[in-house]
Design a protein around this motif. Structure first.
Motif, PDB file in Angstrom:
ATOM      1  N   SER A 264       0.825  -1.210   0.000  1.00  0.00           N
ATOM      2  CA  SER A 264       0.000   0.000   0.000  1.00  0.00           C
ATOM      3  C   SER A 264       0.862   1.265   0.000  1.00  0.00           C
ATOM      4  CB  SER A 264      -0.943   0.017   1.211  1.00  0.00           C
ATOM      5  OG  SER A 264      -0.216   0.026   2.429  1.00  0.00           O
ATOM      6  N   GLY A 265       2.083   1.174   0.534  1.00  0.00           N
ATOM      7  CA  GLY A 265       2.981   2.322   0.543  1.00  0.00           C
ATOM      8  C   GLY A 265       3.489   2.705  -0.830  1.00  0.00           C
ATOM      9  N   ALA A 266       3.234   1.872  -1.837  1.00  0.00           N
ATOM     10  CA  ALA A 266       3.631   2.168  -3.217  1.00  0.00           C
ATOM     11  C   ALA A 266       2.447   2.633  -4.050  1.00  0.00           C
ATOM     12  CB  ALA A 266       4.263   0.939  -3.863  1.00  0.00           C
ATOM     13  N   SER A 267       1.306   2.874  -3.424  1.00  0.00           N
ATOM     14  CA  SER A 267       0.130   3.314  -4.173  1.00  0.00           C
ATOM     15  C   SER A 267       0.355   4.707  -4.751  1.00  0.00           C
ATOM     16  CB  SER A 267      -1.102   3.325  -3.261  1.00  0.00           C
ATOM     17  OG  SER A 267      -0.916   4.218  -2.173  1.00  0.00           O
ATOM     18  N   SER A 268      -0.332   5.004  -5.832  1.00  0.00           N
ATOM     19  CA  SER A 268      -0.093   6.265  -6.541  1.00  0.00           C
ATOM     20  C   SER A 268      -1.356   6.687  -7.288  1.00  0.00           C
ATOM     21  CB  SER A 268       1.065   6.107  -7.527  1.00  0.00           C
ATOM     22  OG  SER A 268       0.730   5.157  -8.531  1.00  0.00           O
ATOM     23  N   SER A 269      -1.233   7.780  -8.013  1.00  0.00           N
ATOM     24  CA  SER A 269      -2.379   8.314  -8.744  1.00  0.00           C
ATOM     25  C   SER A 269      -2.729   7.496  -9.978  1.00  0.00           C
ATOM     26  CB  SER A 269      -2.101   9.760  -9.159  1.00  0.00           C
ATOM     27  OG  SER A 269      -0.968   9.828 -10.010  1.00  0.00           O
ATOM     28  N   SER A 270      -1.760   6.735 -10.525  1.00  0.00           N
ATOM     29  CA  SER A 270      -1.997   6.026 -11.794  1.00  0.00           C
ATOM     30  C   SER A 270      -1.128   4.783 -11.896  1.00  0.00           C
ATOM     31  CB  SER A 270      -1.666   6.935 -12.989  1.00  0.00           C
ATOM     32  OG  SER A 270      -2.379   8.148 -12.938  1.00  0.00           O
TER      33      SER A 270
END
Length: 311
Positions: A264-270
């Motif tokens: 989840s710490g690598a989640s982003s806008s796209s």
């Protein structure tokens, strides 16, 4: 057919005089004068040359400013204010100055703690692209990337956090042969149309770094090899840890506890490309889902591009 799958499927500086007081220079000049009186003509001539260098240093200020490059002068000027600013307010020049000081002094840098705190907080910086759009980016690495010229580390590495470079293919055909090194996208980021979107002020500050990647592709895993890049994509190892031996996990993702099972710490806008090939397939490169998980896409698939660069 365009397809993508979740991963659950398959330079040394010139020497200069610093900090000497005017009294010290006067004493030096007096000693030189006495030596010249008793020395022979040849020795006296050599001493006069040294005298002239000292005189030039005094004339330009005790910090030897006339020996500094334009880049170093800019760094010294920026450092006068950068230590007193909140990192979120650092200008592009001050980001560069902070990176230079961190590369030089490591954890002893007067701005190391500020940069580390900004990285862990995900503080965003911005730059206006030549097409009028705004690139947002954050610090992901501190003294992480090796400079391509072998002179040490880049003080700070940044990664974009928005998709203003658009959705782009990795290659024109469905192949990962040659990996990141031979990819069409790498060429566009380092010297082509995507590079030209970066403002000249940012381009002039970017340092070329050495990136390790499995550049074999073609469906067979290869030994990682180095490329020299001004702009690059992160590898999946640089995001998730020891996944493919293509680099080392960046400090930002390590601070977030990112792994292949806790992402989840690598989640982003796209959704966006990584530079890693899928070693068991001849057509796929790896990508990062917006939720932080990783997956595979064929090389012709249009995925978003989150460029990374180092100062």
């Amino acid at each position: 057919m365009q397809r993508h799958f979740r991963h659950g499927g398959v330079s040394p500086r010139s020497a200069r005089l610093r900090g000497q007081s005017i009294i010290e220079y006067v004493l030096i000049i007096a000693v030189i004068g006495l030596v010249i009186v008793f020395a022979g003509p040849g020795v006296a001539g050599a001493i006069r040359n040294q005298f002239n260098q000292v005189t030039n240093t005094v004339d330009s200020g005790a910090d030897g400013g006339n020996f500094m490059s334009a880049e170093e002068k800019a760094y010294r000027e920026a450092m006068k204010t950068v230590v007193n600013k909140d990192a979120k307010d650092w200008s592009l020049g001050e980001q560069k100055a902070a990176a230079t000081d961190i590369a030089k002094n490591g954890t002893s840098s007067v701005v190391y703690a500020k940069a580390k705190a900004a990285m862990e907080a995900g503080t965003k910086f911005s730059a206006k692209l030549t097409n009028g759009k705004t690139l947002e980016y954050r610090i992901v690495g501190i003294n992480h990337d090796d400079l391509a010229d072998g002179s040490g580390k880049a003080g700070l590495t940044f990664e974009a956090t928005n998709a203003v470079l658009g959705a782009q293919r990795m290659n024109a055909t469905q192949t990962n042969a040659g990996g990141w090194e031979q990819s069409e996208l790498r060429g566009r980021l380092n010297s082509g149309d995507l590079w030209s979107l970066l403002p000249s002020e940012l381009q002039s500050k970017v340092k070329s770094v050495k990136k390790m990647t499995d550049n074999k592709g073609g469906g067979t895993a290869g030994t990682p090899s180095a490329t020299t890049d001004k702009v690059f994509l992160l590898s999946t190892t640089e995001v998730y840890g020891n996944l493919q031996s293509d680099g080392a996990q960046y400090e930002y993702y390590k601070s977030k506890g990112v792994t292949t099972s806790s992402y989840s710490g690598a989640s982003s806008s796209s959704n966006h490309w990584a530079r890693s090939v899928s070693p068991g397939n001849s057509a796929y490169f790896r990508s990062v889902y917006s939720n932080g998980d990783y997956y595979y896409s064929d090389a012709t698939y249009a995925s978003y591009v989150f460029p990374a660069f180092s100062f």
